[in-house]
Design a protein around this motif. Structure first.
Motif, PDB file in Angstrom:
ATOM      1  N   ASP A 127     -22.307  26.060 -23.245  1.00  0.00           N
ATOM      2  CA  ASP A 127     -21.951  24.842 -23.975  1.00  0.00           C
ATOM      3  C   ASP A 127     -20.503  24.890 -24.466  1.00  0.00           C
ATOM      4  OD1 ASP A 127     -22.362  26.791 -25.791  1.00  0.00           O
ATOM      5  OD2 ASP A 127     -24.058  25.847 -26.789  1.00  0.00           O
ATOM      6  N   GLU A 128     -19.810  26.018 -24.258  1.00  0.00           N
ATOM      7  CA  GLU A 128     -18.372  26.016 -24.512  1.00  0.00           C
ATOM      8  C   GLU A 128     -17.625  25.256 -23.412  1.00  0.00           C
ATOM      9  OE1 GLU A 128     -16.799  29.894 -25.076  1.00  0.00           O
ATOM     10  OE2 GLU A 128     -18.123  30.355 -26.747  1.00  0.00           O
ATOM     11  N   ILE A 129     -18.253  25.103 -22.264  1.00  0.00           N
ATOM     12  CA  ILE A 129     -17.573  24.488 -21.118  1.00  0.00           C
ATOM     13  C   ILE A 129     -18.112  23.096 -20.854  1.00  0.00           C
ATOM     14  CG2 ILE A 129     -16.869  24.860 -18.748  1.00  0.00           C
ATOM     15  CD1 ILE A 129     -18.043  27.676 -19.077  1.00  0.00           C
ATOM     16  N   ILE A 130     -19.437  22.964 -20.794  1.00  0.00           N
ATOM     17  CA  ILE A 130     -20.056  21.688 -20.442  1.00  0.00           C
ATOM     18  C   ILE A 130     -21.132  21.353 -21.469  1.00  0.00           C
ATOM     19  CG2 ILE A 130     -19.608  21.840 -17.964  1.00  0.00           C
ATOM     20  CD1 ILE A 130     -22.318  22.994 -17.553  1.00  0.00           C
ATOM     21  N   PRO A 131     -21.355  20.069 -21.752  1.00  0.00           N
ATOM     22  CA  PRO A 131     -22.409  19.697 -22.696  1.00  0.00           C
ATOM     23  C   PRO A 131     -23.796  19.985 -22.117  1.00  0.00           C
ATOM     24  CG  PRO A 131     -21.298  17.754 -21.845  1.00  0.00           C
ATOM     25  CD  PRO A 131     -20.604  18.910 -21.274  1.00  0.00           C
TER      26      PRO A 131
ATOM     27  N   ASN B 225     -22.064  40.347 -24.986  1.00  0.00           N
ATOM     28  CA  ASN B 225     -21.070  39.921 -25.971  1.00  0.00           C
ATOM     29  C   ASN B 225     -19.777  40.681 -25.682  1.00  0.00           C
ATOM     30  OD1 ASN B 225     -19.718  38.988 -28.142  1.00  0.00           O
ATOM     31  ND2 ASN B 225     -21.076  39.829 -29.685  1.00  0.00           N
TER      32      ASN B 225
ATOM     33  N   TRP C 117      -4.942  36.204 -17.058  1.00  0.00           N
ATOM     34  CA  TRP C 117      -5.561  37.017 -18.107  1.00  0.00           C
ATOM     35  C   TRP C 117      -4.498  37.827 -18.837  1.00  0.00           C
ATOM     36  CZ3 TRP C 117     -10.859  37.055 -19.009  1.00  0.00           C
ATOM     37  CH2 TRP C 117     -11.302  37.966 -19.941  1.00  0.00           C
TER      38      TRP C 117
ATOM     39  N   LYS D 115     -14.162  34.017 -15.275  1.00  0.00           N
ATOM     40  CA  LYS D 115     -13.536  33.617 -14.021  1.00  0.00           C
ATOM     41  C   LYS D 115     -14.314  32.485 -13.367  1.00  0.00           C
ATOM     42  CE  LYS D 115     -11.093  35.769 -10.245  1.00  0.00           C
ATOM     43  NZ  LYS D 115     -10.743  37.015  -9.603  1.00  0.00           N
TER      44      LYS D 115
ATOM     45  N   VAL E 118     -16.423  39.796 -28.412  1.00  0.00           N
ATOM     46  CA  VAL E 118     -15.590  38.612 -28.559  1.00  0.00           C
ATOM     47  C   VAL E 118     -16.080  37.730 -29.694  1.00  0.00           C
ATOM     48  CG1 VAL E 118     -14.855  38.567 -26.181  1.00  0.00           C
ATOM     49  CG2 VAL E 118     -16.913  37.394 -26.810  1.00  0.00           C
ATOM     50  N   GLU E 119     -17.287  37.942 -30.155  1.00  0.00           N
ATOM     51  CA  GLU E 119     -17.875  37.047 -31.145  1.00  0.00           C
ATOM     52  C   GLU E 119     -18.790  37.876 -32.047  1.00  0.00           C
ATOM     53  OE1 GLU E 119     -19.216  33.001 -29.779  1.00  0.00           O
ATOM     54  OE2 GLU E 119     -21.102  33.905 -30.336  1.00  0.00           O
TER      55      GLU E 119
ATOM     56  N   PRO F  73      -9.147  36.777 -13.945  1.00  0.00           N
ATOM     57  CA  PRO F  73      -8.300  35.648 -13.566  1.00  0.00           C
ATOM     58  C   PRO F  73      -6.815  36.006 -13.643  1.00  0.00           C
ATOM     59  CG  PRO F  73      -9.997  34.936 -15.089  1.00  0.00           C
ATOM     60  CD  PRO F  73     -10.093  36.418 -15.011  1.00  0.00           C
TER      61      PRO F  73
ATOM     62  N   ARG G  46     -24.373  12.792 -25.026  1.00  0.00           N
ATOM     63  CA  ARG G  46     -22.939  12.503 -25.154  1.00  0.00           C
ATOM     64  C   ARG G  46     -22.716  10.991 -25.138  1.00  0.00           C
ATOM     65  NH1 ARG G  46     -24.594  14.786 -20.601  1.00  0.00           N
ATOM     66  NH2 ARG G  46     -24.443  13.452 -18.780  1.00  0.00           N
TER      67      ARG G  46
ATOM     68  N   LYS H  14     -17.251  27.782 -33.159  1.00  0.00           N
ATOM     69  CA  LYS H  14     -17.497  27.816 -31.715  1.00  0.00           C
ATOM     70  C   LYS H  14     -16.873  26.601 -31.023  1.00  0.00           C
ATOM     71  CE  LYS H  14     -21.163  29.209 -29.289  1.00  0.00           C
ATOM     72  NZ  LYS H  14     -21.087  30.544 -28.705  1.00  0.00           N
ATOM     73  N   PRO H  15     -16.193  26.819 -29.901  1.00  0.00           N
ATOM     74  CA  PRO H  15     -15.553  25.697 -29.205  1.00  0.00           C
ATOM     75  C   PRO H  15     -16.544  24.988 -28.287  1.00  0.00           C
ATOM     76  CG  PRO H  15     -14.962  27.760 -28.155  1.00  0.00           C
ATOM     77  CD  PRO H  15     -15.926  28.091 -29.252  1.00  0.00           C
ATOM     78  N   TYR H  16     -17.272  24.017 -28.821  1.00  0.00           N
ATOM     79  CA  TYR H  16     -18.246  23.321 -27.994  1.00  0.00           C
ATOM     80  C   TYR H  16     -17.548  22.336 -27.074  1.00  0.00           C
ATOM     81  CZ  TYR H  16     -22.123  25.246 -30.625  1.00  0.00           C
ATOM     82  OH  TYR H  16     -23.024  26.098 -31.175  1.00  0.00           O
ATOM     83  N   ALA H  17     -18.114  22.163 -25.891  1.00  0.00           N
ATOM     84  CA  ALA H  17     -17.524  21.270 -24.903  1.00  0.00           C
ATOM     85  C   ALA H  17     -17.820  19.832 -25.247  1.00  0.00           C
ATOM     86  CB  ALA H  17     -18.086  21.581 -23.519  1.00  0.00           C
ATOM     87  N   ARG H  18     -16.863  18.998 -24.895  1.00  0.00           N
ATOM     88  CA  ARG H  18     -17.051  17.551 -25.063  1.00  0.00           C
ATOM     89  C   ARG H  18     -16.985  16.913 -23.688  1.00  0.00           C
ATOM     90  NH1 ARG H  18     -18.938  18.840 -28.795  1.00  0.00           N
ATOM     91  NH2 ARG H  18     -18.239  18.948 -30.943  1.00  0.00           N
ATOM     92  N   GLU H  19     -17.564  15.746 -23.625  1.00  0.00           N
ATOM     93  CA  GLU H  19     -17.557  15.001 -22.346  1.00  0.00           C
ATOM     94  C   GLU H  19     -16.153  14.498 -22.042  1.00  0.00           C
ATOM     95  OE1 GLU H  19     -18.797  13.111 -18.842  1.00  0.00           O
ATOM     96  OE2 GLU H  19     -19.576  14.736 -20.041  1.00  0.00           O
TER      97      GLU H  19
END
Lengths: 172, 175
Positions: B138-142, B129, A138, B97, A151-152, A135, B175, A167-172
């Motif tokens: 799940d870091e992006i969408i539930p 990894n 970057w 990306k 990375v983890e 991207p 959610r 961990k950064p979990y996604a939220r609605e």
């Protein structure tokens, strides 16, 4: 015309610019100085006896922690003669700049962008030196050997909760 | 006279408070019934998004094909537009990306919507990894259902879909 004859002609024309000629398993590598790279490439392309009219690949290597750190490889192919030759140029870490060969082989445009993207080697005179794979926003150049490999940390039963909490979990 | 009032009492007509209470109960059960019917209908007509990212997509295609026949579960057609889809099957590793694109497709899908993370890469990053791959979608969408496997066999994906159907019928959302 064969590869040794080509090497001989290049040596005769650019005696001080050719640092080394390495032959390994039938593949010949011409190690040249950065200052004469473009002239040598143009000479090889326009050689009437054996024109290397195809740049089949352009790639870079990071030899860290050795010095000089980087090398850029030009894999040439002669369609009329069915011969292959590799031109190699070494670059120091403090000044990873090499002149572009897009004026000689237009296909080098995207190859050089990829090398710039992943290694951070700049190509002087390139018409459009942007990132091509990663991207646009970057940071860093991930194929450098001092770039972090993972990375983890790997999750096991004893550290699962600790990593999961970060961990950064996604939220609605 | 007493003989007339007894059957009316039995139907609850003589007690106004009790009557309205009974109507309240009737409305609640109607809502529940509608909820049950709508969730049943949702499980019988899901519209997955036509969206494959890597080798898991091949197994997803095999699941739709005649041998495993996903249309048995009411989802024989994949929609190419997120506006017409309510189920996203993230089939494959998500590169950094691609991550904004996945999130945008998810945002464009109509409510109610569900997500299945198909395979190890979509669930946790799998073997990748490294810098290029998101460590779990799940870091992006539930995510509602995770399907393990590398890639999961079609039976695995069908099991995940059936579990999602159970979850929808239970009525609880992530959610």
């Amino acid at each position: 015309m064969s590869i040794p004859e080509v090497i001989e002609r290049v040596r005769a024309r650019f005696s001080e610019a050719v640092q080394e000629v390495v032959e390994f398993r039938g593949e010949t590598t011409l190690v040249v100085r950065r200052e004469a790279l473009v002239e040598i490439c143009r000479f090889l392309r326009d050689d009437p006896g054996c024109p290397f009219n195809l740049l089949s690949d352009l790639c870079a290597v990071d030899y860290w922690p050795e010095r000089p750190r980087f090398a850029v490889n030009y894999h040439l192919y002669s369609l009329p003669r069915n011969l292959r030759l590799r031109v190699k140029v070494f670059l120091g870490e403090e000044d990873p700049v090499v002149p572009t060969v897009t004026g000689i082989w237009p296909t080098a445009n995207w190859h050089e962008r990829e090398v710039y993207d992943l290694f951070g080697i700049r190509f002087e005179g390139h018409p459009d030196l942007r990132r091509i794979l990663l991207p646009e926003d970057w940071e860093g150049h991930p194929l450098r050997r001092d770039h972090p490999l993972v990375v983890e940390p790997v999750q096991f039963s004893f550290n699962w909760q600790e990593i999961d909490a970060r961990k950064p979990y996604a939220r609605e | 006279m007493g003989a007339v009032s007894e059957p009316l009492k039995a139907y609850g007509a003589s007690a106004p408070g009790q009557k309205s209470g009974e109507i309240g109960v009737a409305l609640t059960t109607l809502e529940e019934a509608l909820e049950w019917v709508s969730s049943w209908a949702r499980t019988r007509a899901m519209w997955p998004l036509l969206f494959g990212l890597a080798c898991c997509a091949i197994e997803m295609m095999a699941t739709q094909a005649s041998h495993y026949d996903l249309s048995r579960f009411g989802m024989e057609i994949m929609r190419a537009s997120p506006r017409q889809a309510d189920l996203m099957i993230v089939a494959g590793r998500v590169s950094r990306k691609m991550a904004p694109v996945v999130r945008r497709l998810y945002d464009q899908m109509t409510e109610p919507k569900w997500v299945i993370a198909m395979g190890d890469c979509a669930s946790t990053g799998g073997v990748f990894n490294n810098y290029a791959i998101v460590q779990g979608v799940d870091e992006i969408i539930p995510v509602d259902v995770y399907v393990s496997g590398c890639p999961p066999r079609p039976e695995g994906l069908i099991d995940g879909i059936v579990r999602l159907h159970e979850k929808i019928r239970r009525g609880n959302r992530s959610r």
